[in-house]
Each structure stands twice: as structure tokens, then as C-alpha cells.
Design an enzyme around this catalytic site. Structure first.
Site, PDB file in Angstrom:
ATOM      1  N   LYS A 179      13.921  -5.135  -9.262  1.00  0.00           N
ATOM      2  CA  LYS A 179      13.345  -6.475  -9.139  1.00  0.00           C
ATOM      3  C   LYS A 179      11.846  -6.440  -9.473  1.00  0.00           C
ATOM      4  CE  LYS A 179      15.776  -9.304  -7.974  1.00  0.00           C
ATOM      5  NZ  LYS A 179      16.746 -10.028  -8.861  1.00  0.00           N
ATOM      6  N   THR A 180      11.488  -7.164 -10.522  1.00  0.00           N
ATOM      7  CA  THR A 180      10.098  -7.098 -10.990  1.00  0.00           C
ATOM      8  C   THR A 180       9.233  -8.255 -10.487  1.00  0.00           C
ATOM      9  OG1 THR A 180      10.547  -8.329 -13.013  1.00  0.00           O
ATOM     10  CG2 THR A 180      10.830  -5.941 -13.113  1.00  0.00           C
ATOM     11  N   CYS A 202      -7.167  25.921  12.961  1.00  0.00           N
ATOM     12  CA  CYS A 202      -8.188  25.215  13.745  1.00  0.00           C
ATOM     13  C   CYS A 202      -7.736  25.026  15.199  1.00  0.00           C
ATOM     14  CB  CYS A 202      -8.588  23.912  13.052  1.00  0.00           C
ATOM     15  SG  CYS A 202     -10.254  23.424  13.518  1.00  0.00           S
ATOM     16  N   GLY A 242      -4.792  24.983  16.235  1.00  0.00           N
ATOM     17  CA  GLY A 242      -3.694  25.946  16.354  1.00  0.00           C
ATOM     18  C   GLY A 242      -4.214  27.374  16.486  1.00  0.00           C
ATOM     19  N   SER A 266       0.880  -1.175   0.000  1.00  0.00           N
ATOM     20  CA  SER A 266       0.000   0.000   0.000  1.00  0.00           C
ATOM     21  C   SER A 266       0.920   1.228   0.000  1.00  0.00           C
ATOM     22  CB  SER A 266      -0.913  -0.024   1.216  1.00  0.00           C
ATOM     23  OG  SER A 266      -0.149  -0.044   2.378  1.00  0.00           O
ATOM     24  N   HIS A 283     -10.006  25.609   7.662  1.00  0.00           N
ATOM     25  CA  HIS A 283      -8.797  24.968   7.127  1.00  0.00           C
ATOM     26  C   HIS A 283      -8.545  25.478   5.709  1.00  0.00           C
ATOM     27  CE1 HIS A 283      -8.558  21.578  10.121  1.00  0.00           C
ATOM     28  NE2 HIS A 283      -9.804  21.966  10.306  1.00  0.00           N
ATOM     29  N   GLU A 296     -10.105   4.704  -8.382  1.00  0.00           N
ATOM     30  CA  GLU A 296      -8.971   4.059  -7.712  1.00  0.00           C
ATOM     31  C   GLU A 296      -9.497   3.097  -6.660  1.00  0.00           C
ATOM     32  OE1 GLU A 296      -6.409   6.853  -5.699  1.00  0.00           O
ATOM     33  OE2 GLU A 296      -5.467   5.278  -4.522  1.00  0.00           O
ATOM     34  N   GLU A 328     -12.524  21.554  25.723  1.00  0.00           N
ATOM     35  CA  GLU A 328     -12.181  20.239  25.149  1.00  0.00           C
ATOM     36  C   GLU A 328     -10.973  19.638  25.875  1.00  0.00           C
ATOM     37  OE1 GLU A 328     -10.900  20.369  21.032  1.00  0.00           O
ATOM     38  OE2 GLU A 328     -10.753  18.191  20.904  1.00  0.00           O
ATOM     39  N   GLU A 347      -6.057  25.228   3.918  1.00  0.00           N
ATOM     40  CA  GLU A 347      -5.200  24.334   3.120  1.00  0.00           C
ATOM     41  C   GLU A 347      -5.999  23.463   2.152  1.00  0.00           C
ATOM     42  OE1 GLU A 347      -5.382  24.393   6.398  1.00  0.00           O
ATOM     43  OE2 GLU A 347      -5.874  22.404   7.211  1.00  0.00           O
TER      44      GLU A 347
HETATM   45  N1  GLN Z   1     -10.464  19.875  18.390  1.00  0.00           N
HETATM   46  C1  GLN Z   1     -10.881  21.144  17.890  1.00  0.00           C
HETATM   47  C2  GLN Z   1     -12.402  21.186  17.669  1.00  0.00           C
HETATM   48  O1  GLN Z   1     -13.021  20.161  17.505  1.00  0.00           O
HETATM   49  C3  GLN Z   1     -10.131  21.545  16.637  1.00  0.00           C
HETATM   50  C4  GLN Z   1     -10.423  20.664  15.476  1.00  0.00           C
HETATM   51  C5  GLN Z   1      -9.404  20.753  14.380  1.00  0.00           C
HETATM   52  O2  GLN Z   1      -8.266  21.187  14.594  1.00  0.00           O
HETATM   53  N2  GLN Z   1      -9.775  20.329  13.180  1.00  0.00           N
HETATM   54  O3  GLN Z   1     -12.970  22.237  17.619  1.00  0.00           O
END
Ligand code: GLN
Length: 550
Positions: free
Chosen positions: A195-196, A389, A391, A20, A515, A148, A413, A517
Site C-alpha cells: 500500500k503506497t 561497564c 557489567g 519513525s 565500551h 539525515e 551507586e 562495542e
Molecule cells: N552506572 C555505572 C557508572 O556510571 C556504569 C555506567 C555504564 O554502564 N555505562 O559508572
């Protein structure tokens, strides 16, 4: 119309052999790109044969990053590759799992849809698999649907999928279906030979199941030689021109160019009877070149949990690279587990040697005091900071503790007993008992305040970004945070929820509840990541804070 004859959808199925994590996702994204640059309309499906309904409840160490779609799916990270390569937003139901298939079939059985019959893997499970593939083909006039099949040929869990795609050839015809097998070719570390044999065995396994591959992609650390290619063709019973190699690359976006130069794109079109236009690689080559040209080194510390597996934060990695390419920075990332700072808080000092600090998403309490130490260190040392998030949330905790004087502040949390829960559970989360797919997920609008750094970066009063969280900035603490200099530069459109914060007194110190990203694309970086990397570059050069796009 680029397709000769009747317009219909062709199907490409990609299987994996030997190991994998062999890079099937990148190969399929590359195949899709090759067809796209030839003017074809493509889309991609990822099948994950595990029993989970989605990967949202899995730890990144089990699964790697959980990618989030516009429509709120918590899905496989390969879908992130497809989105980035194909520059399209994919719906969550294009990530199919065994959990979903069985759920649907068992629900039908309970409703009585199969009354009188015995419900079986063939035909009921295989029919449901085919229905989900055909449903995608019916959704839009796609020329090609790429699918996939996750895992490795021979896995018990993968068998119903292989049987379903074997049947699809019978239903759609040889000329409209292609099987691509991607398998590892190891290099013997003593003799240096390619090596195949393991690949040959995996092809045999595929044949035993009734699938003869049409194309074989050898995944090797280097470009394989003609002898190895000839052997693969001979034992794989395919023409020598249908064997390609996916070697290690410096930048993943080079892969479609490499595979196409080997002839893969032309062969695929010929095999599928597609009379496509000549490929226009120029825009893609410009993007790839921008990665090669980015030369000014920027060292970023990526602090978080799950950092020993780089796949845990793959989209963050990519987003930083996209942003670096856009401002000429060659981003180098060091992954740092924040738990280490908790054992010996003074070790947080090591962060000072970096040009910037990104603190990652995460869940639960392990490592969180380390997150807070890192976020505080960046603020005190005026290092460029981007918090995503968790962070974002824990940088607010650090600010509450060290600037607002709420020394025991925390997120509920992390510490449900804290006297100052500056982060609290969102009200709509309180009654929930199920954990799967119940977070605040997917794209939501965010209102950006004018005259802020966020506005100068995003240049819009409304943006739409992807989310995945249960906790939020507690409205009871907005005043104290703001009165100490924190600016909430992004809010939910109803003004109830903090989405972006920044510290105007710092060089660059920002956090996003969402997020960014997940929407960053090569050649089109997300603005917050761009701002962060640009700030790292400028600060390192001793220049004043950039005005960004002002
Ligand atoms: N644990 C946090 C929340 O649920 C942040 C979640 C995260 O970083 N995606 O709000």
C-alpha cells in the site's frame, strides 16, 4: 579527482515519512557506502529535532542506545551505523539537536549580537542550522555530505530543519543537492498488497513545505513490485528510475549491495554530476559473506536493563555479530531482564542453558541484584562471561561478596550505605551538579598488562577505548580483590584506574570498564568481543581454552 568540473561539496538530505524507526539511518549509511566504494570522500550528519542538547540524559527506552564518540559525545545510535558502514570516527558535533541550535542562538542574543533585531526561527534558527551543515562541509575536502533529518515529515519539531535544507538548495543549486525521502510501504495483511497511499501523503506533506523529493526509497518488509514502484513515481512526480526499495534483510550490511543493485549509486552520481570510478564492492562483499558463512550456533544471554527494546544495546548486538563472523559463529542473542532474577533468585539457573553470558551497561539500582546473581552464576558454572561497564563493575561486586567474603559489598551507586563500596564515585565527579555530558566520556588510553588474556587479545600495551561512567573500582579494595585471584589486566596509563579485569582460573571471565562495542566494525571485530565469542564456541565444543593470538 573523481568529480567533474570544479571540486565542491554536494549535499544529500534524507527525510522520513509515515513512521519513525523506518530505517533512514541504515539507508543513509548505505548511500554513503555506495559513494565511498566509488572513491568519493563522504561524511554524515544526524539531526535530532528534540530539545535535549544530546541524548546522554535520556533513558534507552526513550531513545534507544546512547552511542559514544571518540571525542566523548553521547549521541544518536544512527551515528553508530554511519561509523560501522563508513568505517570512520565521527565527531560529536555532527549530531545536531534543537537544544544545541537554540542554546547557540539564545547565547548570541544575550551577548547582544542581534542588538536591535527581533530574533526569529527564520532566519536566525535556520541560519544556525545551515551554519552547522556548512561547517562540516568546510572541515575537509568532502565530495558529499549526507544529512539525515530525524523524525517524520509533518512533525512540528522538524519544520525549521526542512526549511533550512530547502534554503540550501537555493544557495547551493539544484545540481549540488539531492532530497531523498524514505517512507514506509506497508503490506496489507488481508490482501497481501503493498500500500503506497501513506507514502504518497508523506510526499505531499514534504511538497507543502517546499521540498520535492528527487529519490524515494520505499521501506517495505519485502522487495516492492513494479506496480507499486510505478505508482510511487507517478504520485511522487519523479522518474521511475529514482524509486528504490529497502526491504527487510537478514544482515544489515547487505543493504548497500541491494540498493546499489537497484541502481541507486549510479543514479545519485549522475544526478549530482559526479564522474565516479566503478564501484569496488569486493572488500565489502567479503565481509557480508563472512556473516552468511558463520554457521556454528552460539547462544548468548544478554542480561541487563532495558532489554525489551533491542535498540537499547544495538552496538553490543553488532559487536557480537562482528566477532561471530570472524570466528565462524552464528551468534544468537536472548535478551534477559535481570529484575526477573531478583524476584526469584533460583531462576538464574536458566542461564546455564546458554553458551555464554554478557552483562550490559546500565545505571541506577533497578535490576542490579539480578546483575550480581547473573555474574556470580557465570563464575560458579565457569561459563564464558563478558561484563561491559556496569557489567564489569557488578561482576567485581559479585566477586567481592562471594570470593572475598565481603558479603555486603556493593557499588556506592547502587547502595550508598554499603559498608564495602568496592565501586565508588570517581573523585572528579564529587563536586558536579549538572548531569548532562559530565561523565568520564569518550576515548582514553588504557595500558594493557603483558602476559594476560587481554594482552593476547589486544596484542598491544596501549589501546584507546571509549568510556561512559561515573563510578570506578575503589582503590581501597584492589589488594583484597587481587589477593583472591582477580587480575587487573588493563589500567589507566597513570595506574590509578582499573580498566580491565580477568579471572585466570576461569575459562573466560573478563570485564571492561570501557565500551569496546563502539569501536567494533564489520570485518574488524573488537578483540574482547572476539575473545568472548571464540571462548563460547570452544567451550561449547568441549575444547580447552583458546590461546587466542598468542
Ligand atoms: N552506572 C555505572 C557508572 O556510571 C556504569 C555506567 C555504564 O554502564 N555505562 O559508572
Amino acid at each position: 579527482m573523481p568529480i567533474k568540473g570544479q571540486a565542491l561539496t554536494r549535499y544529500i538530505f534524507v527525510t522520513g515519512g509515515v513512521l519513525s524507526s523506518v530505517g533512514k539511518g541504515l539507508v543513509i549509511a548505505s548511500l554513503g557506502k555506495m559513494l565511498q566504494v566509488r572513491g568519493l570522500k563522504v561524511t554524515a550528519i544526524k539531526i535530532d529535532p528534540y530539545l535535549n542538547v544530546d541524548c546522554g540524559t535520556m533513558n534507552p527506552y526513550q531513545h534507544g542506545e546512547v552511542f559514544v564518540t571518540e571525542d566523548g559525545g553521547e549521541i544518536d545510535l544512527d551515528m553508530g551505523h554511519y561509523e560501522r558502514f563508513l568505517d570512520m570516527d565521527l565527531p560529536k558535533d555532527q549530531n545536531v539537536t534543537t537544544g544545541q541550535i537554540y542554546w547557540t542562538v539564545i547565547d548570541r542574543e544575550r551577548r547582544g549580537d542581534y542588538l536591535g533585531r527581533c530574533v526569529q526561527i527564520v532566519p536566525h534558527i535556520t541560519d544556525e542550522i545551515k551554519r552547522r551543515i556548512y561547517r562540516v562541509a568546510d572541515r575537509a575536502p568532502y565530495d558529499v555530505v549526507l544529512t539525515e533529518i530525524g523524525g517524520t515529515v509533518g512533525d512540528i519539531e522538524g519544520l525549521p530543519y526542512l526549511e533550512a535544507v530547502r534554503q540550501i538548495r537555493l544557495e547551493k543549486g539544484f545540481e549540488n543537492t539531492v532530497y531523498v525521502h524514505v517512507a514506509l510501504v506497508p503490506v496489507h495483511d488481508i490482501t497481501g498488497e503493498e500500500k503506497t497511499k501513506p507514502l504518497q501523503h508523506s510526499v505531499n506533506e514534504l511538497r507543502r513545505i517546499g521540498i520535492q523529493p528527487d529519490i524515494i526509497v520505499a521501506r517495505c518488509s519485502r522487495m516492492i513490485g513494479s506496480d507499486a514502484k510505478a505508482k510511487i513515481a507517478l504520485f511522487g512526480t519523479i522518474s521511475g528510475e529514482a524509486v528504490y526499495c529497502s526491504p527487510n534483510v537478514k544482515c544489515v550490511y547487505e543493504l548497500p549491495l541491494i540498493l546499489d543493485a537497484e541502481g541507486t549509486g549510479d543514479y545519485l552520481c549522475r544526478r549530482l554530476g559526479i564522474e565516479a570510478q566503478k564501484p569496488d564492492w569486493n572488500p565489502w562483499k567479503t565481509v557480508v559473506q563472512s556473516f552468511a558463512d558463520a554457521s556454528q550456533p552460539v547462544m548468548i544471554a544478554l542480561c541487563g536493563k532495558y532489554t525489551s527494546l533491542t535498540d537499547s544495546y544495538i552496538s553490543i548486538n553488532e559487536a557480537l555479530t562482528h566477532a561471530g563472523a570472524a570466528c565462524g559463529a552464528k551468534v544468537k542473542i536472548d535478551w534477559i531482564e535481570t529484575e526477573a532474577f531478583e524476584e526469584e533468585p533460583s531462576t538464574v539457573e536458566r542461564l546455564s542453558s546458554y553458551d555464554g553470558l554478557l552483562v550490559t551497561p546500565g545505571f541506577g539500582s533497578r535490576g542490579t541484584e539480578g546483575y550480581i546473581l547473573a555474574a556470580n552464576h557465570a563464575r560458579v558454572r565457569d561459563m564464558p562471561y563478558l561484563g561491559i561497564c556496569f557489567g564489569f563493575q557488578l561482576a567485581i561486586v559479585a566477586f567481592a561478596r562471594h570470593v572475598c567474603g565481603l558479603t555486603e559489598a556493593s557499588s556506592a551507586e547502587v547502595n550508598p550505605e554499603t559498608p564495602d563500596p568496592v565501586l565508588d564515585l570517581m573523585p572528579e565527579q564529587r563536586e558536579l551538579t549538572y548531569k548532562g555530558a559530565t561523565m568520564r566520556l569518550g576515548a582514553h588510553d588504557v595500558s594493557i598488562k603483558r602476559d594476560t588474556i587481554a594482552y593476547r587479545l589486544y596484542r598491544s600495551e596501549t589501546i584507546r577505548e571509549r568510556h561512559r561512567h561515573r563510578w570506578e573500582v575503589n582503590p581501597a579494595y584492589w589488594n583484597i580483590l587481587q589477593s583472591h585471584g582477580m587480575v587487573f589486566s588493563g589500567l589507566s596509563p597513570d595506574g590509578r584506574r582499573v580498566e580491565v579485569f580477568e579471572l585466570p582460573s576461569s575459562y573466560f571471565y573478563m570485564g571492561t570498564q570501557f565500551h569496546p562495542e563502539f569501536k567494533s566494525r564489520p570485518g574488524r571485530p573488537d578483540p574482547a568481543y572476539y575473545g568472548f565469542v571464540k571462548a563460547c564456541l570452544e567451550k561449547k565444543a568441549g575444547r580447552p581454552r583458546p590461546q587466542f593470538y598468542a
